[in-house]
Scaffold this motif. Structure first.
Motif, mmCIF file in Angstrom:
data_model
loop_
_atom_site.group_PDB
_atom_site.id
_atom_site.type_symbol
_atom_site.label_atom_id
_atom_site.label_comp_id
_atom_site.label_asym_id
_atom_site.label_seq_id
_atom_site.Cartn_x
_atom_site.Cartn_y
_atom_site.Cartn_z
ATOM 1 N N GLU A 29 0.420 -1.490 -0.067
ATOM 2 C CA GLU A 29 0.249 -0.108 -0.554
ATOM 3 C C GLU A 29 0.841 1.487 0.056
ATOM 4 O O GLU A 29 1.805 1.876 0.597
ATOM 5 C CB GLU A 29 -0.836 0.133 1.124
ATOM 6 N N TRP B 224 0.648 4.923 0.979
ATOM 7 C CA TRP B 224 0.249 5.359 2.221
ATOM 8 C C TRP B 224 0.761 6.775 1.653
ATOM 9 O O TRP B 224 0.038 7.930 1.664
ATOM 10 C CB TRP B 224 -0.039 4.856 3.110
ATOM 11 N N ARG C 62 -3.913 -0.096 8.171
ATOM 12 C CA ARG C 62 -5.119 0.113 7.122
ATOM 13 C C ARG C 62 -6.275 1.272 7.527
ATOM 14 O O ARG C 62 -6.945 0.733 9.155
ATOM 15 C CB ARG C 62 -5.121 -1.529 6.565
#
Length: 152
Positions: free
Chosen positions: A4, A6, A49
């Motif tokens: 991910e 971010w 998350r």
């Protein structure tokens, strides 16, 4: 599994907030999330998350399609070509709608304050009315004469 990104989400949010002239607080209010969540994501201070609903709410509050930030975090291009231009053109429109809604909310708050004050004063007004009615009834009583004080 794709990691991910971010940092990309933080960059996207920061850029869009600047374009729309939004503060963290304003974005948080529009997205119905806490300002702490916006700050954590925007400054990339807490890596964890996030709920898809959080990213969706932020996307919509920033004038993007609901799954925009979910695509960004996964490293996928959220929009391409003319769709990006269309989303950017909607930005000022979304902002103007939000500003108008803020004005309306302010007017509703004012009306609520006035209504509360009126409701607070109603018992006093009712007592004043009752006293006026009692005095008027005494003036109309037989033997009281007219209201000017002339006995007859």
């Amino acid at each position: 599994m794709v990691p991910e990104d971010w940092a990309a989400v933080a960059e996207a949010i920061t850029g869009r907030m600047a374009m729309l002239g939004l503060s963290q607080r304003a974005l948080a209010e529009r997205a119905f999330v806490s300002q702490a969540v916006v700050r954590e994501i925007q400054h990339h201070t807490v890596e964890r998350r996030r709920s898809p609903r959080t990213l969706e709410a932020l996307s919509v509050a920033l004038g993007w399609p609901p799954h925009y930030l979910s695509a960004v975090v996964r490293g996928r291009p959220p929009l391409a070509g003319p769709e990006v231009a269309a989303a950017d053109r909607r930005g000022p429109t979304v902002l103007s709608i939000i500003q108008k809604l803020d004005e309306i909310a302010s007017q509703v708050d004012s009306l609520t304050t006035m209504t509360t004050e009126i409701m607070r004063r109603l018992p006093d007004l009712a007592a004043m009315r009752a006293e006026t009615d009692r005095r008027a009834a005494r003036c109309r009583s037989p033997g009281m004469g007219d209201v000017t004080g002339d006995p007859g």
